[in-house]
Scaffold this motif. Sequence first.
Motif, PDB file in Angstrom:
ATOM      1  N   ASP A 101     -17.274  64.072  19.672  1.00  0.00           N
ATOM      2  CA  ASP A 101     -18.527  63.317  19.763  1.00  0.00           C
ATOM      3  C   ASP A 101     -18.719  62.388  18.558  1.00  0.00           C
ATOM      4  OD1 ASP A 101     -20.916  62.557  20.783  1.00  0.00           O
ATOM      5  OD2 ASP A 101     -22.002  64.389  20.258  1.00  0.00           O
ATOM      6  N   HIS A 102     -18.945  61.126  18.843  1.00  0.00           N
ATOM      7  CA  HIS A 102     -19.180  60.142  17.769  1.00  0.00           C
ATOM      8  C   HIS A 102     -18.060  60.131  16.736  1.00  0.00           C
ATOM      9  CE1 HIS A 102     -23.067  58.461  18.733  1.00  0.00           C
ATOM     10  NE2 HIS A 102     -23.400  59.652  19.197  1.00  0.00           N
ATOM     11  N   ILE A 103     -16.877  59.837  17.229  1.00  0.00           N
ATOM     12  CA  ILE A 103     -15.772  59.779  16.274  1.00  0.00           C
ATOM     13  C   ILE A 103     -15.383  58.328  15.994  1.00  0.00           C
ATOM     14  CG2 ILE A 103     -14.739  62.070  16.584  1.00  0.00           C
ATOM     15  CD1 ILE A 103     -13.219  59.169  18.349  1.00  0.00           C
ATOM     16  N   MET A 117     -22.611  52.825  21.515  1.00  0.00           N
ATOM     17  CA  MET A 117     -23.252  51.848  20.629  1.00  0.00           C
ATOM     18  C   MET A 117     -24.717  52.208  20.470  1.00  0.00           C
ATOM     19  SD  MET A 117     -21.715  48.199  21.748  1.00  0.00           S
ATOM     20  CE  MET A 117     -19.954  47.880  21.667  1.00  0.00           C
ATOM     21  N   ASP A 118     -25.002  53.493  20.611  1.00  0.00           N
ATOM     22  CA  ASP A 118     -26.420  53.883  20.632  1.00  0.00           C
ATOM     23  C   ASP A 118     -27.034  54.030  19.240  1.00  0.00           C
ATOM     24  OD1 ASP A 118     -24.633  56.236  20.548  1.00  0.00           O
ATOM     25  OD2 ASP A 118     -26.499  57.386  20.466  1.00  0.00           O
ATOM     26  N   GLU A 119     -26.219  54.304  18.251  1.00  0.00           N
ATOM     27  CA  GLU A 119     -26.808  54.564  16.936  1.00  0.00           C
ATOM     28  C   GLU A 119     -26.955  53.276  16.138  1.00  0.00           C
ATOM     29  OE1 GLU A 119     -25.104  58.033  15.065  1.00  0.00           O
ATOM     30  OE2 GLU A 119     -25.885  59.308  16.673  1.00  0.00           O
ATOM     31  N   THR A 120     -27.797  52.400  16.673  1.00  0.00           N
ATOM     32  CA  THR A 120     -28.060  51.111  16.055  1.00  0.00           C
ATOM     33  C   THR A 120     -29.545  50.790  16.280  1.00  0.00           C
ATOM     34  OG1 THR A 120     -27.347  48.806  15.999  1.00  0.00           O
ATOM     35  CG2 THR A 120     -27.368  49.848  18.151  1.00  0.00           C
ATOM     36  N   VAL A 173     -26.409  58.714  28.433  1.00  0.00           N
ATOM     37  CA  VAL A 173     -27.674  58.747  27.692  1.00  0.00           C
ATOM     38  C   VAL A 173     -27.536  59.785  26.582  1.00  0.00           C
ATOM     39  CG1 VAL A 173     -30.152  59.197  27.814  1.00  0.00           C
ATOM     40  CG2 VAL A 173     -28.991  58.095  29.740  1.00  0.00           C
ATOM     41  N   HIS A 174     -27.587  59.303  25.356  1.00  0.00           N
ATOM     42  CA  HIS A 174     -27.444  60.217  24.217  1.00  0.00           C
ATOM     43  C   HIS A 174     -28.801  60.759  23.785  1.00  0.00           C
ATOM     44  CE1 HIS A 174     -23.251  58.953  22.542  1.00  0.00           C
ATOM     45  NE2 HIS A 174     -23.241  59.049  23.844  1.00  0.00           N
ATOM     46  N   SER A 175     -28.762  61.897  23.097  1.00  0.00           N
ATOM     47  CA  SER A 175     -30.006  62.591  22.727  1.00  0.00           C
ATOM     48  C   SER A 175     -30.895  62.672  23.962  1.00  0.00           C
ATOM     49  CB  SER A 175     -30.750  61.875  21.601  1.00  0.00           C
ATOM     50  OG  SER A 175     -30.001  61.956  20.424  1.00  0.00           O
TER      51      SER A 175
HETATM   52 ZN   LIG Z   1     -25.156  59.082  20.257  1.00  0.00          ZN
END
Ligand SMILES: [Zn+2]
Length: 415
Positions: free
Chosen positions: A78-80, A178-181, A256-258
Amino acid sequence: MILEKYSFGVGDRFSHQGKAQLQAFIKAKGQGVDITPVWNKSHREHTIIKTTHASVRKEADDAVSDLNWTGPYLVDADHIGLKNVDLFIDSSDFFTLDVADFIGQAVDEGDVKSFVEKYKKYVGELAIEGIDEPLVLSEEKITEIAKKYLLAVKEAGKIYRHVEAKKGADNFITEVSMDETDSPQTPIEMIFILAAIADEGIPAQTIAPKFTGRFNKGVDYVGDVEQFAKEFNDDLAVIAFAVKEFGLKKNLKLSVHSGSDKFSIYKPINHALKKFDAGLHIKTAGTTWLEELIGLAMAGGDGLEIAGCIYTGALSRFDELCGPYATVIDIDKDKLPTPDEVNSYSGEQFADALRHNQSCEKYNLNLRQLLHVGYKIAAEMGDDYYNALEKYEDIIAQNVTENIYERHIKPIFLT
Ligand SMILES: [Zn+2]
């Protein structure tokens, strides 16, 4: 490898709830809906808890064999990024390539030029089935998007090829995230991000954009639900268009993250999936660990004592624990109960404050968020915590399964 239409990421910080989690998928299957469980644990969690990457694989394999699960299941790196992907190669068969940090970074002028040259045929009005108004595209817009996203997609290409070289193309599933932006990607941006993904030859089966609104860890969605619904619909329309237009994987779907606990957007998600006959990957935010605390509290005695200790420990180390999660939590410190108050709670009171039941007056989202990031305290307890998980396995398992099945799977996939 093909990712099935519906898949669901379950996080499990302490690797003890594999079976309880899988039970929720067995229940869904009993209702006629196949959902692939995907066990995920990020590098950050492994570092904080000091667990090995292989432990997630073992947990998943053991749960599957103990419960005779015959459906597909996966383990997510996850998220690498290139820096840490090697740690996950052996144990994972799902790779979430996180390239958010590369958004907006300078990219070769020549690459931008050739990208714009290739895609300027879309300049003008572009009608996409499922989106009411045609999208209006200009050469400047495409240039701007290329400058903003091309490097990020190229980075995803590098990570993909790195994994491919080690595992072989058919042996893993690729997600681009690209969600952590800060800002959500618009439908027009999504079109060209997907075009770039196709150009890079990344066989992405899921893509995680940043959606409008706040997706805080473990609590409900905060934002404009209508705007979210429109964006979600538009993204599904754009994906269907891009799959045909650019030759992407036919089963490419949104991730969909989180996504756990975002109860207020489940209805629009459910409607949109039906409307487009689309698939979904939804990742939860590792809230299974909160169900462990609920179970311990409900068990009373030393279980409740441990839950109380974790709360008071977390409160005393507030800044340290919240720091790494600052952008994904919103805690009103004034609304946190004092250690004395929490130490006087009965098991039921503790569970009521923590359990994500918005219709319960005693539910306290500040306490919930603090405990969510407080797993380091439990990790530091070591065997005391693990032994309690084993001692109170039954009541914990009930809570874990119920949370995933009743509060998540049912509203998203079964209504
Ligand atoms: Zn995420």
